[in-house]
Motif scaffolding. Structure first.
Motif, PDB file in Angstrom:
ATOM      1  N   LEU B  71       0.855  -1.188   0.000  1.00 19.33           N
ATOM      2  CA  LEU B  71       0.000   0.000   0.000  1.00 19.33           C
ATOM      3  C   LEU B  71       0.886   1.230   0.000  1.00 19.33           C
ATOM      4  N   THR B  72       0.594   2.191  -0.889  1.00 18.32           N
ATOM      5  CA  THR B  72       1.309   3.466  -0.830  1.00 18.32           C
ATOM      6  C   THR B  72       0.281   4.570  -0.649  1.00 18.32           C
ATOM      7  N   PRO B  73       0.681   5.678  -0.018  1.00 17.86           N
ATOM      8  CA  PRO B  73      -0.267   6.769   0.200  1.00 17.86           C
ATOM      9  C   PRO B  73      -0.853   7.289  -1.118  1.00 17.86           C
ATOM     10  N   ASP B  74      -0.010   7.383  -2.148  1.00 21.82           N
ATOM     11  CA  ASP B  74      -0.499   7.907  -3.424  1.00 21.82           C
ATOM     12  C   ASP B  74      -1.605   7.030  -4.003  1.00 21.82           C
ATOM     13  N   ASP B  75      -1.358   5.715  -4.022  1.00 20.28           N
ATOM     14  CA  ASP B  75      -2.366   4.802  -4.550  1.00 20.28           C
ATOM     15  C   ASP B  75      -3.631   4.834  -3.696  1.00 20.28           C
ATOM     16  N   ALA B  76      -3.435   4.863  -2.370  1.00 18.22           N
ATOM     17  CA  ALA B  76      -4.587   4.880  -1.478  1.00 18.22           C
ATOM     18  C   ALA B  76      -5.390   6.158  -1.676  1.00 18.22           C
ATOM     19  N   ILE B  78      -5.615   8.017  -4.476  1.00 12.42           N
ATOM     20  CA  ILE B  78      -6.352   7.931  -5.744  1.00 12.42           C
ATOM     21  C   ILE B  78      -7.614   7.087  -5.552  1.00 12.42           C
ATOM     22  N   GLU B  79      -7.420   5.947  -4.916  1.00  4.83           N
ATOM     23  CA  GLU B  79      -8.560   5.054  -4.697  1.00  4.83           C
ATOM     24  C   GLU B  79      -9.626   5.724  -3.835  1.00  4.83           C
ATOM     25  N   TYR B  80      -9.145   6.415  -2.807  1.00  4.14           N
ATOM     26  CA  TYR B  80     -10.065   7.083  -1.888  1.00  4.14           C
ATOM     27  C   TYR B  80     -10.891   8.152  -2.610  1.00  4.14           C
ATOM     28  N   LEU B  81     -10.201   8.988  -3.394  1.00  4.29           N
ATOM     29  CA  LEU B  81     -10.901  10.067  -4.097  1.00  4.29           C
ATOM     30  C   LEU B  81     -11.887   9.498  -5.114  1.00  4.29           C
ATOM     31  N   GLU B  82     -11.465   8.438  -5.795  1.00  3.33           N
ATOM     32  CA  GLU B  82     -12.365   7.840  -6.778  1.00  3.33           C
ATOM     33  C   GLU B  82     -13.602   7.252  -6.105  1.00  3.33           C
ATOM     34  N   ASP B  83     -13.383   6.644  -4.946  1.00  2.78           N
ATOM     35  CA  ASP B  83     -14.515   6.081  -4.204  1.00  2.78           C
ATOM     36  C   ASP B  83     -15.452   7.166  -3.685  1.00  2.78           C
ATOM     37  N   HIS B  84     -14.932   8.390  -3.551  1.00  5.18           N
ATOM     38  CA  HIS B  84     -15.747   9.471  -2.997  1.00  5.18           C
ATOM     39  C   HIS B  84     -16.180  10.470  -4.062  1.00  5.18           C
ATOM     40  N   GLY B  85     -16.282  10.006  -5.286  1.00  4.90           N
ATOM     41  CA  GLY B  85     -16.828  10.839  -6.352  1.00  4.90           C
ATOM     42  C   GLY B  85     -15.928  11.983  -6.776  1.00  4.90           C
ATOM     43  N   MET B  86     -14.616  11.846  -6.544  1.00  8.44           N
ATOM     44  CA  MET B  86     -13.713  12.915  -6.978  1.00  8.44           C
ATOM     45  C   MET B  86     -12.725  12.366  -7.993  1.00  8.44           C
ATOM     46  N   HIS B  87     -13.273  11.584  -8.902  1.00  6.79           N
ATOM     47  CA  HIS B  87     -12.459  10.913  -9.892  1.00  6.79           C
ATOM     48  C   HIS B  87     -11.587  11.885 -10.690  1.00  6.79           C
ATOM     49  N   ARG B  88     -12.206  13.020 -11.071  1.00  7.74           N
ATOM     50  CA  ARG B  88     -11.508  13.945 -11.963  1.00  7.74           C
ATOM     51  C   ARG B  88     -10.250  14.527 -11.337  1.00  7.74           C
ATOM     52  N   ILE B 112      -3.058   8.182   7.485  1.00 10.04           N
ATOM     53  CA  ILE B 112      -4.481   7.903   7.610  1.00 10.04           C
ATOM     54  C   ILE B 112      -5.015   7.285   6.311  1.00 10.04           C
ATOM     55  N   LEU B 113      -4.425   7.655   5.197  1.00 15.26           N
ATOM     56  CA  LEU B 113      -4.850   7.056   3.927  1.00 15.26           C
ATOM     57  C   LEU B 113      -4.536   5.554   3.933  1.00 15.26           C
ATOM     58  N   ILE B 114      -3.339   5.215   4.425  1.00 12.95           N
ATOM     59  CA  ILE B 114      -2.944   3.808   4.506  1.00 12.95           C
ATOM     60  C   ILE B 114      -3.818   3.061   5.506  1.00 12.95           C
ATOM     61  N   LEU B 115      -3.930   3.636   6.721  1.00 12.54           N
ATOM     62  CA  LEU B 115      -4.699   2.959   7.769  1.00 12.54           C
ATOM     63  C   LEU B 115      -6.170   2.864   7.367  1.00 12.54           C
ATOM     64  N   GLY B 116      -6.659   3.896   6.667  1.00  9.86           N
ATOM     65  CA  GLY B 116      -8.042   3.868   6.196  1.00  9.86           C
ATOM     66  C   GLY B 116      -8.263   2.716   5.226  1.00  9.86           C
ATOM     67  N   LYS B 117      -7.279   2.502   4.377  1.00 10.93           N
ATOM     68  CA  LYS B 117      -7.379   1.406   3.412  1.00 10.93           C
ATOM     69  C   LYS B 117      -7.323   0.055   4.135  1.00 10.93           C
ATOM     70  N   VAL B 118      -6.462  -0.029   5.141  1.00 10.33           N
ATOM     71  CA  VAL B 118      -6.379  -1.268   5.925  1.00 10.33           C
ATOM     72  C   VAL B 118      -7.721  -1.545   6.604  1.00 10.33           C
ATOM     73  N   LYS B 119      -8.307  -0.482   7.150  1.00 12.95           N
ATOM     74  CA  LYS B 119      -9.609  -0.619   7.817  1.00 12.95           C
ATOM     75  C   LYS B 119     -10.659  -1.103   6.815  1.00 12.95           C
ATOM     76  N   GLN B 120     -10.603  -0.547   5.592  1.00 14.73           N
ATOM     77  CA  GLN B 120     -11.562  -0.962   4.570  1.00 14.73           C
ATOM     78  C   GLN B 120     -11.379  -2.447   4.221  1.00 14.73           C
ATOM     79  N   LEU B 121     -10.120  -2.864   4.124  1.00 11.55           N
ATOM     80  CA  LEU B 121      -9.844  -4.278   3.828  1.00 11.55           C
ATOM     81  C   LEU B 121     -10.349  -5.173   4.964  1.00 11.55           C
ATOM     82  N   PRO B 158     -14.613  14.377   4.919  1.00  8.65           N
ATOM     83  CA  PRO B 158     -14.496  12.917   4.864  1.00  8.65           C
ATOM     84  C   PRO B 158     -13.231  12.372   5.529  1.00  8.65           C
ATOM     85  N   ILE B 159     -12.151  13.161   5.531  1.00  4.00           N
ATOM     86  CA  ILE B 159     -10.926  12.689   6.169  1.00  4.00           C
ATOM     87  C   ILE B 159     -11.129  12.534   7.675  1.00  4.00           C
ATOM     88  N   ARG B 160     -11.937  13.440   8.243  1.00  2.00           N
ATOM     89  CA  ARG B 160     -12.228  13.348   9.663  1.00  2.00           C
ATOM     90  C   ARG B 160     -12.997  12.052   9.969  1.00  2.00           C
TER      91      ARG B 160
END
Lengths: 371, 324
Positions: B71-76, B78-88, B112-121, B158-160
Motif C-alpha cells: 500500500l502506498t499513500p499515493d495509490d490509497a 487515488i482510490e479514496y478520491l475515486e470512491d468518494h466521487g472525486m475521480h476527476r 491515515i490514507l494507509i490505515l483507512g485502506k487497511v480498515k476498509q480491507l 471525509p478525512i475526519r
C-alpha cells in the motif's frame, strides 16, 4: 582465530586530513557510534573535531555528555591533544534559524514561525531532517572553530535523501500549487485563479478548510524568501559533492542490510560520489577455516554427544562467517578501491569512551596510532 | 507488526503469517515501505499494489493462503478520491505532488490514507487476519497516532470521518493489536520498552505478545572442554581444533548469557507474554525456514497462559514475563 584482518591506514589518513566526513548507511548498523569514533580519533590526532549526531541511543549520548544538549556544539573534555565537540541535531531550531536568516524583516520571520503549516514542515515533510542535517553541516563548515566535521545521517531508506532533500524542499516551496495559491496577489490571469479556486475548494472538501487556509497563509508569508533558500540549498549540495567531503559507508553483514548498503553505494556512484571506506560492524568471528559442511557432517556422526554439540557450534559459526563474507563480496567490489574495515561483535553495546576506544582498535592500525 | 530496523521484522511477519495460515486463517500481509525481502522468503517474485498469493493453501497440512500486497499513500489517495466521487481530481492531486503540500498542511494524512485502506480491507473480510508491516521504529508511533492528530487538526470532512473510523479500529483489541519485534540486545530492547509504553499511553492501542527474534539455540557440550568431550566420545581432535572448538563455545556461551540478561530485563520491565524465535545459522532463508519459525511461534502461542490482548503494560497485577 584466523582471518582477522589488521586495519589499513586509510581511515587514519582520512581522519587526519579530511575536512568533512559523512557517515551513511541504513538504520541500526552503528552509524552514530562510528561517527563518534572517527571524531574522537581526530581529536586524538590533535584536530578540532565536531561530531553531529542525529538520534544517539541514550547511553551513548550520556557518554558524550549530550544529554539535554541544544542545537549548538558543546565541548567534551578528555585526554586527547585536540578538541572534541558534539551536538545533537534539532531539526526544528535549525529550520527556524534558517527562516530568520532569510527573512526580509523580523515581522516576516515571526509570521512564518507562528504559522501552523510551517510548524508541521519540520515534522511532516519527508526529507526535512536530512536537509537540516546537511544545513547544519554547512553552518559548521563556515565556522572556522572546527577543522574536522563528522556527520551522522538520518536512518533513511532512500540512499540519497540527504543529497536530494535540499532540492526537494526548494521544489516544494516552488510548487505549482504555491504559485496558484499566491497568484491572486500577483494578478495573474483570472482563468488560472479560477482553476486554482476550484482545486482548492476540492482539497478543502477532503481535508477541511482551515488546513488549506493555513497553507495559503504560509505560502503568502514565505513569498520573497524562495530565492535565498534556493541559493543556500545549491551551496549545500556543492559542499557535499566537493572533494573535501568524504563519504564513509557503514553497514552490518546481514543480507538485507548489505543489500541496502549496496543500493546506497550504487546511488552514490551514480552521483559521482566515491565511498572512501566501508565499515562493517557486528561481524561474527571466524573460528575455523574448515568448511561448514564438513564440520556439520562431523557433528552428525557424533550425534548428541558433547563433542557433537561442540562441532555443531563450530559449524554454526563457520556457516555464519561464510554467509557474511559472501554477502559482503559484491558490496566490497562495488565500493572498490575503498578499503573494508571489519568490526567484530563487541562484548556489549558501546556507551562509553572505553567502548569507542575498543571500536577504534579495529579501524586504525595500532602501530601508527601511538602519539 | 512494529520494530526497529534490523530486528528481522519481515522474517517475523512472514513466520507469523505462515503460523496463522497453518491454523486455517487466510492471512494478508500488507507492506507499506516496499523493497522488503518478504516475497523472497516465500520463494516468490516481488509484488506490488495488486494482491498476490505468497504461499497457497489447500495442501496436505490443511493450511490457508498467505497473501500479500503493498500500500502506498499515493495509490490509497487515488482510490479514496475515486470512491468518494472525486475521480476527476484524483490523478491530478496525486501526480502533481500536491499530496506533499496537503500532507504538510495536515500531518498524518498519508498515514491515515494507509490505515483507512487497511480498515476498509478489514471490513470487507478479504482475509481472516491482516498483518500490517508497519514503518520502522519511531515512525510506528507517529503512524498509529495519526488519526488522533488529524481529529485535532481537521474539524469536518471525509478525512475526519476516516480518522474516526481508524481510531475505532485501533481502540478495539478484538479487531486490532500491535505486536512489537525486537532482538535480545540492549539497544533494541530499550527501544521496544519505550515504544510499548508510548503506544499504550499515547495511542491507546492494545499490545499483543512481544516477539523476540534471533535467540541462539541451546547445544549440548558448550560448557565441556573439547579434549574431555573427545575423550568421552572416544574421538580424536585434529591439531588446533581443540582451541577452535573452545573459542567458538566460549563465544556462544557469552552471547547466550547476554541474550538471557536482555530477556530477563525485558520480562521485568514489560509485563507482556513473549514469543521467542531462534537465530537460524543458515545461508539464505527460504520457505522451509519460514515454516520452521512458524511452528516455533505456534508452540509458544499455545503455551501462553493468557490470551493475547488481555495483558496491559500498565495494568496492576499483570503477570510479568513470558510463558517460560
Amino acid at each position: 582465530m584466523s582471518a582477522t584482518h589488521p586495519p589499513t591506514a586509510a581511515l587514519l589518513q582520512l581522519v587526519r586530513d579530511a575536512r568533512i566526513i559523512v557517515c551513511t548507511g541504513s538504520g541500526g548498523v552503528g552509524k552514530t557510534t562510528t561517527a563518534a569514533v572517527l571524531a574522537l580519533e581526530g581529536a586524538r590526532l590533535g584536530r578540532r573535531a565536531v561530531v553531529v549526531t542525529i538520534d544517539p541511543a541514550r547511553r551513548l549520548a550520556d557518554a558524550l555528555g549530550l544529554e539535554g544538549l541544544t542545537n549548538t556544539a558543546s565541548r567534551i573534555d578528555g585526554p586527547w591533544r585536540g578538541e572534541l565537540w558534539a551536538l545533537m541535531l534539532d531539526t526544528k531550531s535549525t529550520f527556524d534559524d534558517l527562516v530568520v536568516k532569510h527573512a526580509e524583516s523580523p515581522e516576516q520571520a515571526e509570521g512564518i514561525l507562528a504559522n501552523r503549516f510551517y510548524r508541521n514542515i519540520s515534522g511532516a515533510l519527508s526529507g526535512t531532517q536530512e536537509y537540516m542535517a546537511m544545513e547544519k553541516l554547512y553552518e559548521l563548515h563556515e565556522d572556522t572553530d572546527f577543522d574536522l566535521i563528522v556527520v551522522d545521517t538520518p536512518p533513511t531508506r532512500n540512499a540519497l535523501d540527504f543529497l536530494e532533500a535540499p532540492r526537494r524542499l526548494t521544489h516544494f516551496l516552488d510548487h505549482k500549487l504555491f504559485r496558484i495559491i499566491i497568484a491572486p496577489t500577483r494578478g495573474v490571469l483570472r482563468a488560472a485563479t479560477y482553476a486554482a479556486q476550484t482545486f482548492l475548494r476540492t482539497v478543502s472538501r477532503v481535508v477541511g478548510g482551515e488546513v488549506v487556509d493555513d497553507a495559503i497563509t504560509f505560502f503568502r508569508a514565505f513569498e520573497g524568501m524562495e530565492q535565498g533558500f534556493k541559493e543556500r540549498a545549491a551551496k549545500v549540495i556543492d559542499l557535499l559533492t566537493h572533494d573535501e567531503t568524504s563519504f564513509v559507508l557503514v553497514t552490518a553483514p546481514r543480507r538485507d542490510v548489505v543489500e541496502e548498503a549496496t543500493y546506497f553505494a550504487t546511488r552514490l556512484g551514480e552521483a559521482d560520489i566515491p565511498v572512501r571506506a566501508l565499515i562493517v560492524n557486528r561481524m561474527h568471528p571466524h573460528f575455523s577455516s574448515a568448511a561448514p559442511g564438513a564440520l556439520r557432517e562431523r557433528a552428525r556422526t557424533l550425534d548428541r554427544s558433547d563433542l557433537g554439540g561442540l562441532y555443531a557450534n563450530l559449524a554454526d559459526f563457520a556457516q555464519v562467517a561464510a554467509n557474511e563474507e559472501a554477502h559482503l563480496q559484491g558490496l566490497s567490489q562495488r565500493v572498490a578501491p575503498a578499503p573494508v574495515f571489519r568490526v567484530p561483535f563487541l562484548r556489549s553495546d558501546v556507551h562509553d569512551l572505553d567502548g569507542l576506544a575498543e571500536v577504534a582498535r579495529h579501524l586504525f592500525p595500532h602501530d601508527l596510532r601511538a602519539g | 507488526m512494529a520494530g526497529k530496523g534490523g530486528v528481522g521484522k519481515t522474517t517475523v511477519s512472514a513466520s507469523l503469517a505462515r503460523a496463522a495460515a497453518r491454523c486455517g486463517l487466510t492471512t494478508l500481509v500488507i507492506e507499506v515501505e516496499g523493497k522488503s525481502g518478504l516475497a523472497t522468503l516465500f520463494g516468490q517474485p516481488p509484488f506490488d499494489y495488486d494482491e498476490v498469493v505468497l504461499s497457497p493453501g489447500g495442501g496436505p497440512d490443511g493450511a490457508s493462503d498467505v497473501r500479500a500486497r503493498t500500500l502506498t499513500p499515493d495509490d490509497a489517495l487515488i482510490e479514496y478520491l475515486e470512491d468518494h466521487g472525486m475521480h476527476r481530481i484524483s490523478r491530478r492531486l496525486a501526480s502533481s505532488g500536491a499530496l506533499d503540500v496537503v500532507a504538510t498542511a495536515a500531518p498524518g494524512i498519508k498515514d491515515i490514507l494507509i490505515l483507512g485502506k487497511v480498515k476498509q480491507l478489514e471490513r470487507s473480510g478479504t482475509a481472516d487476519l491482516i498483518l500490517l508491516d508497519a514503518p520502522a521504529a519511531g515512525h510506528a508511533i507517529s503512524f498509529l497516532r495519526s488519526p488522533r492528530g488529524l481529529l485535532d487538526a481537521v474539524s469536518v470532512g471525509p478525512i475526519r470521518t476516516q480518522a474516526q473510523d481508524v481510531l475505532d479500529l485501533l481502540d478495539d483489541p478484538a479487531r486490532c493489536q500491535v505486536l512489537l519485534v525486537t532482538l535480545p540486545e540492549e539497544t533494541p530492547v530499550n527501544e521496544l520498552i519505550e515504544t510499548a509504553y508510548s503506544l499504550e499511553e499515547d495511542v491507546g492501542v492494545s499490545l499483543g505478545p512481544v516477539v523476540v527474534n534471533g535467540l541462539y539455540p541451546e547445544l549440548p557440550g558448550l560448557g565441556t572442554d573439547p579434549e574431555v568431550a573427545a575423550g568421552a566420545a572416544g574421538a580424536h581432535l585434529l591439531p588446533g581444533e581443540g582451541a577452535e572448538l573452545r573459542a567458538a563455545a566460549q563465544f556462544r556461551r557469552h552471547r547466550m548469557e547476554l541474550q538471557a540478561e536482555q530477556l530477563a530485563r525485558l520480562s521485568g520491565e514489560l509485563p507482556l507474554p513473549q514469543i521467542r524465535l531462534p537465530f537460524l545459522f543458515t545461508a539464505d532463508l527460504g520457505p522451509e525456514h519460514v515454516d520452521l519459525l512458524a511452528r516455533t511461534a505456534l508452540a509458544d502461542i499455545e503455551a501462553l497462559t493468557e490470551l493475547p490482548g488481555t495483558a496491559a503494560v500498565g495494568a496492576p497485577g499483570a503477570e510479568p514475563g513470558g510463558a517460560r
